[in-house]
Enzyme design. Sequence first.
Site: not given
Length: 510
Positions: A262, A395, A328, A399, A16, A436-437, A66, A158, A458
């Site tokens: 989301r 990930d 996750k 963050h 991730d 995944d990103h 994700s 974000d 991301h």
Amino acid sequence: MTETTGTNPGILLVLDGWGHAEPGAGNALAVAETPVLDGIRTKYPATLVEASGEHVGLLPGTVGNSEIGHMVIGAGRPLDYDSVLVQRQIDTGGLRDNPRLTEALDALAAGGGALHLIGLVSDGQIHAHVDHLHELLSIAAARGVERVWVHAVTDGRDVADRTAGHYLGRVEEFFATTGVGRLATVSGRGYALDKSGDLELTAKVTQAVADGDGALARDYVQVLAGAGDGDVWVTPTVLTDAAGEPLATVRDGDAILFANFRSDRIQQLADDLVKHLAESDVRILSLTQYATTADIPALVGRADASGGLADQLEAHGLRSVRVAEQEKFEHVTYYLNGRDERRREVEEHVRITSDEAPGYTARPEMNLDRVADAVIEAAGRSDVALVAANLANIDVVGHTGDHDATVKAAEYTDGQVDRILTAAAATGRWVVLVGDHGNAERMSKPGPDGTPLPYGGHTTNPVPAVVVPAPGQVLPDALRDGGSLADIAPTVLALLGRPNGPAMTGRSLL
């Protein structure tokens, strides 16, 4: 019974936040000592695949995430993401004419009730977009709703940290241009979007929104002035009138609309609010379909993600074991399975939990050793065709925006990948590794005034994809270029010796 004839067993590792960018300022992955991850990209078949924008079903230029990453990995095809579906409804006027929305707003206008909008206030396009609030305010004004309260969730992940004032200022501008709306509460996403199961965090937001119970402030400027821990951890705060009384509480006859598109991080709050207001006459809606325990009607439906990897494994009777930490776990089960909540008979789920507080910067290793232990144990079983696991550290720690902690997270990940690869070779398994990103390859970003700020969000960068063959397995020298996450499931099925599902448009990278 697992069908083993003609099956070459393997492991799918989703790293991730494992994105690719050239070395430079803020690239934590380039700084980290990761000899294993670096080495396999040169020793074994490898490529870069797209994980953002229209390649995975997002709007052009939109960073990956994700949820869509795991869905597309599992579906074997790009999927119109919820944000795209919402924007399409806005562009065509469909949202303004949505019967669930117009019915709710007309009832509020007739009865004098208030509309409460709850959502993340940023343009990060991962969980929400602030412009969707503007559209909802405009629709409410057009339907004659006079009282609209916005319960803002500040971001800081974000988008760059310490930019909440910029976005809350935009929301205030929306109030002026539409003629309706006021801020009622402000809460950091660490509270409002918790998905670790910490209901004490969630309850603080619920009480602020529903009851006006919490810290008090006159305006958002005062709220942010006391936010010493950044936008993520803004204390849930109730805005007050001149007399110090809460501007808004949720009352009988009101309506609540969750504005995040989301679902995975907002649904804990949504369920808690529904439970808290169970004895009240309050209509509750969501912008898109949420995977909540409560039945919350949605304004916009979702794309069909069936017919993917999980369905093909089931059709062929191939047993899989899914492994991930709490943060996750849904991604390697619910999302990888095309947002299908059922656990198939040929699936086993291993959720790694911990009694320790997250403390990601203090514990960048998280529980990765236990994740690796579970992967290795499953890999040693002859009845398991595929082990699918998410390694969350790059990930989750990324963050936080803490560059040094993210470097350590990458180094811990490298060490555990080494353990898994060793076990895979010993048990005759191939391994597919893929991000995944992007995330940790960009740890700073210009703020609204151009000044570089810590960034924990991301990216639109491609992600590595590597196939480490089983001992004696012959593979091409390189993987196909020009691919995307939609090609991962076809690659896994090809390695397992099984065909694509008819719904898949992706192609094997081999």
